[in-house]
Design an enzyme around this catalytic site. Structure first.
Site, short mmCIF file in Angstrom:
data_model
loop_
_atom_site.label_atom_id
_atom_site.label_comp_id
_atom_site.label_asym_id
_atom_site.label_seq_id
_atom_site.Cartn_x
_atom_site.Cartn_y
_atom_site.Cartn_z
N ASP A 105 10.09 -32.58 14.36
CA ASP A 105 8.89 -32.42 13.38
C ASP A 105 9.07 -31.43 12.43
OD1 ASP A 105 7.74 -34.73 14.49
OD2 ASP A 105 6.90 -33.35 16.16
N ASP A 137 2.18 -23.65 12.65
CA ASP A 137 2.91 -24.06 14.06
C ASP A 137 3.52 -22.74 14.39
OD1 ASP A 137 2.53 -26.67 14.73
OD2 ASP A 137 3.80 -27.26 12.97
N GLU A 161 7.21 -26.61 22.33
CA GLU A 161 7.58 -27.45 21.54
C GLU A 161 8.49 -27.00 20.18
OE1 GLU A 161 4.56 -29.66 19.26
OE2 GLU A 161 5.78 -31.35 19.26
N GLU A 162 8.10 -25.93 20.20
CA GLU A 162 8.81 -25.20 18.66
C GLU A 162 10.12 -24.22 18.99
OE1 GLU A 162 7.51 -26.27 15.95
OE2 GLU A 162 5.69 -26.88 17.06
N ASP A 186 2.69 -27.06 24.04
CA ASP A 186 2.47 -27.38 22.56
C ASP A 186 1.66 -26.38 21.80
OD1 ASP A 186 2.25 -28.53 20.27
OD2 ASP A 186 1.86 -30.40 20.86
N LEU A 224 0.49 -25.86 18.79
CA LEU A 224 -0.25 -26.37 17.88
C LEU A 224 -0.33 -28.04 17.80
CD1 LEU A 224 -2.14 -25.12 16.10
CD2 LEU A 224 -0.67 -25.44 14.19
N ASP A 225 -0.94 -28.55 18.59
CA ASP A 225 -1.05 -30.14 18.54
C ASP A 225 -1.93 -30.54 17.32
OD1 ASP A 225 -0.79 -32.79 19.86
OD2 ASP A 225 -2.78 -32.62 19.75
N GLU A 250 2.68 -32.46 26.69
CA GLU A 250 1.75 -33.13 25.99
C GLU A 250 1.07 -33.97 27.25
OE1 GLU A 250 2.18 -33.33 21.18
OE2 GLU A 250 3.35 -34.81 22.46
P1 AFP Z 1 1.50 -33.33 14.94
O1 AFP Z 1 1.20 -32.18 15.91
O2 AFP Z 1 2.91 -33.34 14.21
O3 AFP Z 1 0.46 -33.65 14.06
O4 AFP Z 1 1.53 -34.58 15.93
C1 AFP Z 1 0.31 -34.90 16.84
C2 AFP Z 1 0.45 -35.95 17.88
O5 AFP Z 1 1.42 -35.28 18.55
C3 AFP Z 1 -0.75 -36.05 18.83
O6 AFP Z 1 -1.49 -35.23 18.57
C4 AFP Z 1 -1.33 -37.41 18.05
O7 AFP Z 1 -1.80 -38.27 19.17
C5 AFP Z 1 -0.17 -38.10 17.55
O8 AFP Z 1 0.98 -37.09 17.41
C6 AFP Z 1 -0.17 -38.78 16.24
O9 AFP Z 1 0.92 -39.19 15.94
P2 AFP Z 1 1.11 -40.44 14.53
O10 AFP Z 1 0.15 -40.00 13.60
O11 AFP Z 1 2.33 -40.37 14.16
O12 AFP Z 1 0.80 -41.62 15.37
#
Ligand code: AFP
Length: 345
Positions: A59, A65, A87-88, A106, A108-109, A273
């Site tokens: 990512d 992040d 994660e990073e 994680d 920063l989710d 996660e």
């Molecule tokens: P990010 O941290 O890259 O925004 O990802 C968020 C995540 O891991 C989780 O929080 C969401 O449920 C999921 O990804 C959403 O992913 P998509 O938008 O690709 O479906």
């Protein structure tokens, strides 16, 4: 008056030295979460911008992040931890050699939501460290989620919340600037059994396996379909926010594997996660599976392993399992199913 997080942690530990170390780690995480919250509130043009690197999962890293990873790494260094996995970062980082805990995080989710001012979060999992892990550190983050000693997540939203479990119920704390710390908001959450809402990234519909398509088709058919009632859909796209909603009012979340390259096991990471989310959900009376197998029973192959994730109201999660394991039995069960194909093209 609501009791403080500190009082709650004290009551969870008694004189157990390992639990006390878990509690100390959570206290340090809270300090980092408040610092991160202050940075988020202060804003800054650069927070949502690409940092110019990709993380271990491929990512694109945002500036925030990187800030979050540094803050939680500092909290980890101040904690009784032998290993820190983020994660990073590609590899687990060794910390205090004799400590008896490890933490996966994680930092920063939901970071793709930063610039849109949608809730984002931090998810953490605290595991034991035994002699076998000291002898072979590659095994530390290959422990099943059922071995977690504490797990939870922060939500940076309209309020800063901590949702956590040390294996004795799932509890919610809110950061109170007036109090100068976290105070209890909800104790022993119980997820309602009957779901009214579902959460899934429906843009992937054509990529799902047929049982998932059929399950969602039947929810969408509502009162005119085999479920004979209407369902609502909610999808924040930040796992922490979707999970908190489900803890409060029930429902189901699905991130299944799909046909996109690299998505055979979905998008979400098992160790930092799915495992902590599953720990909080299960200790609130809900269920979390990869479709059929409980998440907490899965053996991770490594820190950044992915897993399909289905969690929420118990009956609904179990129903998804039946669609996957034995769709033919479902087709026979209801007269309505008999009139129409379960697997529509
Ligand atoms: P990010 O941290 O890259 O925004 O990802 C968020 C995540 O891991 C989780 O929080 C969401 O449920 C999921 O990804 C959403 O992913 P998509 O938008 O690709 O479906």
């Amino acid at each position: 008056m609501a009791s403080s997080l500190d009082a709650h942690l004290g009551s969870q530990c008694g004189s157990d030295p390992v639990k006390r170390q878990v509690a100390d780690t959570i206290r340090n995480l809270c300090g980092a979460a408040v610092k991160l919250r202050n940075k988020i509130i202060a804003g800054g043009e650069g927070h949502g911008q690409a940092h110019g690197a990709t993380n271990a999962g491929g990512d694109v890293q945002k500036e925030l992040d990187v800030v979050a990873d540094r803050l939680f790494m500092e909290a980890a260094e101040a904690s009784p931890l032998a290993f820190f996995g983020s994660e990073e970062q590609d590899e687990a980082v060794p910390l205090k050699p004799d400590a008896s805990l490890a933490m996966a995080i994680d930092p920063l989710d939901g970071s793709s939501n930063i610039e849109t001012n949608v809730s984002i979060g931090t998810i953490f999992s605290i595991l034991p460290v035994d002699e076998e892990h000291r002898a072979d550190p590659s095994k530390v983050f290959r422990q099943k989620g059922s071995r977690q000693l504490g797990a939870g997540f922060f939500i940076y939203g309209p309020q800063l919340l901590l949702v956590m479990s040390m294996g004795n119920g799932t509890h919610v704390f809110i950061f109170s600037p007036a109090f100068g710390g976290f105070v209890e908001m909800k104790t022993s959450i119980a997820i309602v059994d009957k779901a009214k809402e579902f959460a899934i990234n429906a843009s992937n519909y054509r990529q799902w396996d047929q049982p998932i398509r059929s399950y969602i088709d039947d929810l969408l058919a509502g009162s005119e379909g085999p479920r004979e009632r209407d369902f609502n859909m909610r999808w924040v796209g930040s796992l922490v926010a979707d999970c908190y909603r489900i803890l409060l009012r029930g429902g189901i979340f699905l991130y299944p594997g799909d046909g996109r390259k690299g998505y055979a096991k979905g998008r979400l990471r098992l160790v930092y996660e799915a495992n902590p989310i599953a720990f909080c959900v299960e200790h609130a009376g809900g269920r979390a599976t990869d479709g059929t197998t409980p998440i907490l029973d899965l053996e991770p192959e490594g820190l950044h392993d992915r897993t399909p994730l289905v969690f929420g109201s118990k009956r609904e999660v179990e129903r998804v399992g039946r669609y996957i394991a034995d769709p033919s039995a479902l087709a026979e069960r209801s007269p309505l199913f008999g009139k129409r194909s379960l697997f529509r093209a």
